[in-house]
Design a protein around this motif. Structure first.
Motif, PDB file in Angstrom:
ATOM      1  N   ILE A  64       0.839  -1.202   0.000  1.00  0.00           N
ATOM      2  CA  ILE A  64       0.000   0.000   0.000  1.00  0.00           C
ATOM      3  C   ILE A  64       0.872   1.250   0.000  1.00  0.00           C
ATOM      4  CG2 ILE A  64      -1.712   1.324   1.298  1.00  0.00           C
ATOM      5  CD1 ILE A  64      -2.892  -1.251   2.294  1.00  0.00           C
ATOM      6  N   ALA A  65       1.979   1.209   0.725  1.00  0.00           N
ATOM      7  CA  ALA A  65       2.886   2.363   0.756  1.00  0.00           C
ATOM      8  C   ALA A  65       3.405   2.668  -0.647  1.00  0.00           C
ATOM      9  CB  ALA A  65       4.052   2.089   1.708  1.00  0.00           C
ATOM     10  N   ALA A  66       3.788   1.619  -1.382  1.00  0.00           N
ATOM     11  CA  ALA A  66       4.280   1.801  -2.749  1.00  0.00           C
ATOM     12  C   ALA A  66       3.176   2.332  -3.660  1.00  0.00           C
ATOM     13  CB  ALA A  66       4.822   0.477  -3.294  1.00  0.00           C
ATOM     14  N   LEU A  67       1.956   1.802  -3.499  1.00  0.00           N
ATOM     15  CA  LEU A  67       0.832   2.272  -4.307  1.00  0.00           C
ATOM     16  C   LEU A  67       0.519   3.738  -4.012  1.00  0.00           C
ATOM     17  CD1 LEU A  67      -1.534  -0.829  -4.037  1.00  0.00           C
ATOM     18  CD2 LEU A  67      -0.588   0.081  -6.155  1.00  0.00           C
ATOM     19  N   PHE A  68       0.540   4.104  -2.729  1.00  0.00           N
ATOM     20  CA  PHE A  68       0.271   5.491  -2.356  1.00  0.00           C
ATOM     21  C   PHE A  68       1.285   6.435  -3.002  1.00  0.00           C
ATOM     22  CE2 PHE A  68      -2.387   5.190   1.825  1.00  0.00           C
ATOM     23  CZ  PHE A  68      -3.396   4.605   1.108  1.00  0.00           C
ATOM     24  N   LEU A  69       2.554   6.097  -2.886  1.00  0.00           N
ATOM     25  CA  LEU A  69       3.596   6.944  -3.481  1.00  0.00           C
ATOM     26  C   LEU A  69       3.490   6.967  -5.001  1.00  0.00           C
ATOM     27  CD1 LEU A  69       6.692   6.028  -1.278  1.00  0.00           C
ATOM     28  CD2 LEU A  69       5.572   8.257  -1.416  1.00  0.00           C
ATOM     29  N   ALA A  70       3.140   5.821  -5.581  1.00  0.00           N
ATOM     30  CA  ALA A  70       3.042   5.735  -7.045  1.00  0.00           C
ATOM     31  C   ALA A  70       1.916   6.585  -7.603  1.00  0.00           C
ATOM     32  CB  ALA A  70       2.847   4.274  -7.460  1.00  0.00           C
ATOM     33  N   GLY A  71       0.917   6.911  -6.777  1.00  0.00           N
ATOM     34  CA  GLY A  71      -0.224   7.676  -7.256  1.00  0.00           C
ATOM     35  C   GLY A  71       0.010   9.168  -7.385  1.00  0.00           C
ATOM     36  N   TYR A  72       1.071   9.682  -6.768  1.00  0.00           N
ATOM     37  CA  TYR A  72       1.276  11.135  -6.759  1.00  0.00           C
ATOM     38  C   TYR A  72       1.469  11.720  -8.156  1.00  0.00           C
ATOM     39  CZ  TYR A  72       1.510  12.004  -1.731  1.00  0.00           C
ATOM     40  OH  TYR A  72       1.192  12.162  -0.412  1.00  0.00           O
ATOM     41  N   ILE A  73       2.449  11.223  -8.895  1.00  0.00           N
ATOM     42  CA  ILE A  73       2.764  11.816 -10.201  1.00  0.00           C
ATOM     43  C   ILE A  73       1.611  11.620 -11.195  1.00  0.00           C
ATOM     44  CG2 ILE A  73       4.350  11.770 -12.165  1.00  0.00           C
ATOM     45  CD1 ILE A  73       6.604  11.107 -10.231  1.00  0.00           C
ATOM     46  N   PRO A  74       1.009  10.415 -11.311  1.00  0.00           N
ATOM     47  CA  PRO A  74      -0.157  10.297 -12.191  1.00  0.00           C
ATOM     48  C   PRO A  74      -1.319  11.201 -11.785  1.00  0.00           C
ATOM     49  CG  PRO A  74       0.733   8.119 -11.708  1.00  0.00           C
ATOM     50  CD  PRO A  74       1.447   9.084 -10.817  1.00  0.00           C
ATOM     51  N   GLY A  75      -1.549  11.375 -10.465  1.00  0.00           N
ATOM     52  CA  GLY A  75      -2.610  12.274 -10.015  1.00  0.00           C
ATOM     53  C   GLY A  75      -2.334  13.716 -10.403  1.00  0.00           C
ATOM     54  N   LEU A  76      -1.078  14.127 -10.243  1.00  0.00           N
ATOM     55  CA  LEU A  76      -0.696  15.484 -10.655  1.00  0.00           C
ATOM     56  C   LEU A  76      -0.784  15.628 -12.169  1.00  0.00           C
ATOM     57  CD1 LEU A  76       2.411  16.017  -8.331  1.00  0.00           C
ATOM     58  CD2 LEU A  76       0.184  17.138  -8.139  1.00  0.00           C
ATOM     59  N   LEU A  77      -0.407  14.575 -12.889  1.00  0.00           N
ATOM     60  CA  LEU A  77      -0.494  14.598 -14.354  1.00  0.00           C
ATOM     61  C   LEU A  77      -1.940  14.776 -14.814  1.00  0.00           C
ATOM     62  CD1 LEU A  77       1.126  14.191 -17.010  1.00  0.00           C
ATOM     63  CD2 LEU A  77       0.602  11.753 -16.839  1.00  0.00           C
ATOM     64  N   MET A  78      -2.857  14.080 -14.140  1.00  0.00           N
ATOM     65  CA  MET A  78      -4.273  14.228 -14.467  1.00  0.00           C
ATOM     66  C   MET A  78      -4.731  15.664 -14.239  1.00  0.00           C
ATOM     67  SD  MET A  78      -7.617  12.323 -12.796  1.00  0.00           S
ATOM     68  CE  MET A  78      -7.341  10.727 -13.532  1.00  0.00           C
ATOM     69  N   GLY A  79      -4.389  16.234 -13.093  1.00  0.00           N
ATOM     70  CA  GLY A  79      -4.792  17.597 -12.782  1.00  0.00           C
ATOM     71  C   GLY A  79      -4.183  18.622 -13.722  1.00  0.00           C
ATOM     72  N   LEU A  80      -2.894  18.458 -14.039  1.00  0.00           N
ATOM     73  CA  LEU A  80      -2.214  19.407 -14.933  1.00  0.00           C
ATOM     74  C   LEU A  80      -2.788  19.341 -16.345  1.00  0.00           C
ATOM     75  CD1 LEU A  80       1.502  18.977 -13.765  1.00  0.00           C
ATOM     76  CD2 LEU A  80       0.021  20.969 -13.420  1.00  0.00           C
ATOM     77  N   GLY A  81      -3.179  18.135 -16.765  1.00  0.00           N
ATOM     78  CA  GLY A  81      -3.799  17.999 -18.084  1.00  0.00           C
ATOM     79  C   GLY A  81      -5.093  18.792 -18.174  1.00  0.00           C
ATOM     80  N   ILE A  82      -5.913  18.714 -17.122  1.00  0.00           N
ATOM     81  CA  ILE A  82      -7.159  19.477 -17.095  1.00  0.00           C
ATOM     82  C   ILE A  82      -6.873  20.977 -17.090  1.00  0.00           C
ATOM     83  CG2 ILE A  82      -9.289  19.913 -15.824  1.00  0.00           C
ATOM     84  CD1 ILE A  82      -9.084  17.120 -17.060  1.00  0.00           C
ATOM     85  N   ILE A  83      -5.829  21.394 -16.365  1.00  0.00           N
ATOM     86  CA  ILE A  83      -5.464  22.812 -16.318  1.00  0.00           C
ATOM     87  C   ILE A  83      -5.049  23.312 -17.700  1.00  0.00           C
ATOM     88  CG2 ILE A  83      -3.675  24.404 -15.489  1.00  0.00           C
ATOM     89  CD1 ILE A  83      -3.854  23.040 -12.781  1.00  0.00           C
ATOM     90  N   VAL A  84      -4.299  22.489 -18.452  1.00  0.00           N
ATOM     91  CA  VAL A  84      -3.863  22.883 -19.801  1.00  0.00           C
ATOM     92  C   VAL A  84      -5.075  23.142 -20.698  1.00  0.00           C
ATOM     93  CG1 VAL A  84      -2.738  22.060 -21.906  1.00  0.00           C
ATOM     94  CG2 VAL A  84      -1.621  21.748 -19.698  1.00  0.00           C
ATOM     95  N   ILE A  85      -6.028  22.195 -20.702  1.00  0.00           N
ATOM     96  CA  ILE A  85      -7.208  22.357 -21.558  1.00  0.00           C
ATOM     97  C   ILE A  85      -8.055  23.546 -21.096  1.00  0.00           C
ATOM     98  CG2 ILE A  85      -9.371  21.290 -22.300  1.00  0.00           C
ATOM     99  CD1 ILE A  85      -6.901  20.117 -23.598  1.00  0.00           C
ATOM    100  N   SER A  86      -8.246  23.676 -19.788  1.00  0.00           N
ATOM    101  CA  SER A  86      -9.054  24.794 -19.289  1.00  0.00           C
ATOM    102  C   SER A  86      -8.377  26.141 -19.575  1.00  0.00           C
ATOM    103  CB  SER A  86      -9.312  24.640 -17.779  1.00  0.00           C
ATOM    104  OG  SER A  86      -8.112  24.679 -17.042  1.00  0.00           O
ATOM    105  N   SER A  87      -7.032  26.171 -19.584  1.00  0.00           N
ATOM    106  CA  SER A  87      -6.300  27.405 -19.908  1.00  0.00           C
ATOM    107  C   SER A  87      -6.542  27.807 -21.357  1.00  0.00           C
ATOM    108  CB  SER A  87      -4.800  27.207 -19.684  1.00  0.00           C
ATOM    109  OG  SER A  87      -4.514  26.961 -18.337  1.00  0.00           O
ATOM    110  N   ILE A  88      -6.490  26.829 -22.263  1.00  0.00           N
ATOM    111  CA  ILE A  88      -6.711  27.110 -23.690  1.00  0.00           C
ATOM    112  C   ILE A  88      -8.114  27.667 -23.903  1.00  0.00           C
ATOM    113  CG2 ILE A  88      -6.891  26.058 -25.979  1.00  0.00           C
ATOM    114  CD1 ILE A  88      -4.729  24.034 -25.047  1.00  0.00           C
ATOM    115  N   ILE A  89      -9.100  27.019 -23.292  1.00  0.00           N
ATOM    116  CA  ILE A  89     -10.492  27.467 -23.442  1.00  0.00           C
ATOM    117  C   ILE A  89     -10.680  28.850 -22.818  1.00  0.00           C
ATOM    118  CG2 ILE A  89     -12.884  26.974 -22.809  1.00  0.00           C
ATOM    119  CD1 ILE A  89     -12.160  23.994 -22.885  1.00  0.00           C
TER     120      ILE A  89
END
Length: 433
Positions: free
Chosen positions: A173-198
C-alpha cells in the motif's frame, strides 16, 4: 465446461444488474449460481459464505472505514473554502484562474477526503456561484469540476488503491500510495492545460493579486488541513506506522482539527458523521465480501487463465495487450462504478499483466487511472451526476464540452500506461521498491 461457467457467471451478473438488483447482491448471486454448476446447492452456499467471511478477515481492510470516517469529519469541518482560498494563491493571476482554482482545490480536497464525489460536491458547490459572478460559463465550469475531481483518488490516501492492494494479493500500500502522486498530478495538470486554452479563447477574467499579508493568513489557515497529507505519508514512508495504522491516525488528526482548531464540528454532530461513515463502509465491505466469492468462482473455473491465454493468443506484444486491457476497462468504467470494477477485473487482468512483465504497482495505478475516467462519463458516472447537480447544468448539455477534457485524460492514461517510471519513480526513490 469452463466457458459455460464463464458465460453463466457474467451472464447472470449482467442480467441481475439489468433487473435492478443492487450490485453487491448481483455479484454474490452470480457467484453462487456459477458455483452451483460445479457443486450441489448446500456446499456451494457454504463456499460463498466462507469466502465472504474470510475475504473480510483482513487487517488491511480496517484502513477503509477509518479513512472514510476521517474524510467525513473533514467534509464537515469547513476545509473546502480554505483549500479554495489557498488554491487561488497557487494559481495566481492567470487567464481563467477560477477554473484552475477548481482543479487544484479538487486535487487537494479529494486527496484529503479520499472521495471524488465529495470533492465534486464540496468544491463545485462553493466555486459555482463565484464563477457565475465572474462571468464564467456554467457548462465549462461543470466540465472542469467533473473531470478534475477524480484526481484525488490517485493522490493518497486512496481507498481505491487499498482495495486493489487487497485483491491483488497484498501489493504494498505504501508503494501504491507513493506511485499515485505523479499520475494524479499529471491528471490535474492535463485538465489545467485544456481549461487554460479554453479560458484564453473566451477571454475569462484574470484574478487579482493577493496582498502578502492576506496570503500569509490564507496559508496559515490551510496548513492544518494540508498537514494531514504530510502526517500520513510522512509516517508511512518513515516507517512510523503502516497504512492501516495511518488511517486511525488520520481520524485522530481530523477530530482535533474539526473540534479544536477549526471548531466547525461539535460533539453533537459526531453521531451523524459516524453513522454516515458506517453506512458507506458497510456498502463497500459487502461489495468486497461478495467479490471474494466471485473471485473464487472465477479462479475455480480457470477464468483468469483462459482470458490470459486468449489475450496472449491475440498478440504477444505488450503494447497491443495493454491497449486491449485499457479499452476494455474504459468500456467497463462507463457502465460500472470504480470499486466493483476493481474487485471483478483485477483478478482477471493482473495475471495477464504479470505474464508480460508489468509491475503490479504500475498496473494498479494504470487501472485506477483508467476507471477514474469512467466516473466522469454517462450513464453511471457518479462524479458527473454530482457535478451537474451542484451547478444546475443538465447532463445532455455537458457531454460535448467534456470531449476535449476526455482527450487529455486519455493522453495522460497513455503516458501512465507506457512509461512505467511515471508511477514507479517515487516508490523506487523513497522505499527502495
Amino acid at each position: 465446461m469452463e466457458w459455460l461457467v464463464t458465460l453463466v457467471l457474467f451472464g447472470s451478473f449482467f442480467l441481475l444488474l439489468v433487473l435492478g438488483i443492487p450490485i453487491s447482491f448481483a455479484i454474490g448471486l452470480s457467484a453462487l449460481i456459477s458455483i452451483m454448476m460445479m457443486l450441489p446447492f448446500d456446499p456451494a452456499l457454504s463456499v460463498v459464505s466462507q469466502k465472504m467471511a474470510s475475504g473480510l478477515d483482513s487487517f488491511t481492510l480496517l484502513a477503509i472505514p477509518f479513512f472514510i470516517l476521517a474524510g467525513n469529519i473533514m467534509n464537515r469541518g469547513g476545509i473546502a473554502i480554505r483549500l479554495i482560498e489557498f488554491s487561488k494563491l497557487i494559481v495566481g493571476p492567470m487567464p481563467g484562474a477560477l477554473g484552475h482554482v477548481n482543479v487544484i482545490a479538487n486535487m487537494l480536497f479529494g486527496s484529503i477526503s479520499g472521495s471524488a464525489v465529495a470533492a465534486a460536491a464540496a468544491v463545485g458547490g462553493t466555486m459555482a456561484p463565484l464563477q457565475k459572478k465572474n462571468g464564467y460559463d456554467p457548462v465549462y465550469c461543470t466540465a472542469v469540476n467533473v473531470t478534475s475531481c477524480p484526481a484525488g483518488l490517485l493522490i493518497p490516501p486512496s481507498n481505491a488503491l487499498i482495495v486493489y492492494s487487497l485483491i491483488s494479493g497484498g501489493t504494498s500500500i505504501a508503494a501504491l500510495f507513493l506511485a499515485g502522486y505523479i499520475p494524479g498530478l499529471l491528471m490535474g495538470l492535463g485538465i489545467i492545460v485544456i481549461s487554460s486554452i479554453i479560458a484564453k479563447k473566451r477571454k475569462y477574467p484574470v484574478s487579482d493579486r493577493v496582498p502578502f499579508h492576506d496570503a500569509l493568513i490564507i496559508t496559515l489557515r490551510a496548513l492544518p488541513s494540508l498537514g494531514l497529507i504530510v502526517v500520513i505519508m510522512g509516517g508511512i514512508v518513515a516507517g512510523v506506522f503502516t497504512a492501516t495504522e495511518a488511517s486511525a491516525v488520520a481520524v485522530l488528526y481530523t477530530l482535533l482539527l474539526a473540534l479544536v482548531f477549526y471548531r466547525e464540528v461539535s460533539i453533537k454532530d459526531m453521531p451523524k458523521i459516524i453513522l454516515e461513515a458506517v453506512m458507506t463502509s458497510s456498502m463497500i465491505m459487502l461489495l468486497i465480501g461478495a467479490s471474494m466469492a466471485m473471485a473464487w468462482a472465477m479462479a475455480n473455473a480457470d477464468i483468469p487463465y483462459m482470458i490470459s491465454n486468449t489475450l496472449l493468443a491475440i498478440s504477444d506484444n505488450p503494447i497491443v495487450i495493454l491497449l486491449i486491457i485499457n479499452i476494455i476497462l474504459l468500456v467497463v468504467g462507463v457502465f460500472m462504478d470504480m470499486t466493483p470494477a476493481l474487485l471483478i477485473f483485477t483478478p482477471i487482468f493482473l495475471p495477464v499483466s504479470s505474464e508480460i512483465g508489468m509491475d503490479p504497482v504500475h498496473f494498479g495505478i494504470m487501472m485506477v487511472f483508467n476507471l477514474c475516467i469512467g466516473l466522469c462519463t454517462p450513464p453511471v458516472g457518479s462524479a458527473l451526476f454530482v457535478g451537474c447537480s451542484v451547478s444546475g447544468v443538465q447532463i445532455d448539455k455537458i457531454i460535448k464540452p467534456l470531449l476535449p477534457f476526455f482527450l487529455i485524460l486519455l493522453v495522460s492514461l497513455f503516458v501512465v500506461t507506457f512509461f512505467p517510471q511515471v508511477s514507479l519513480f517515487l516508490p523506487q526513490l523513497l522505499l527502495d521498491y
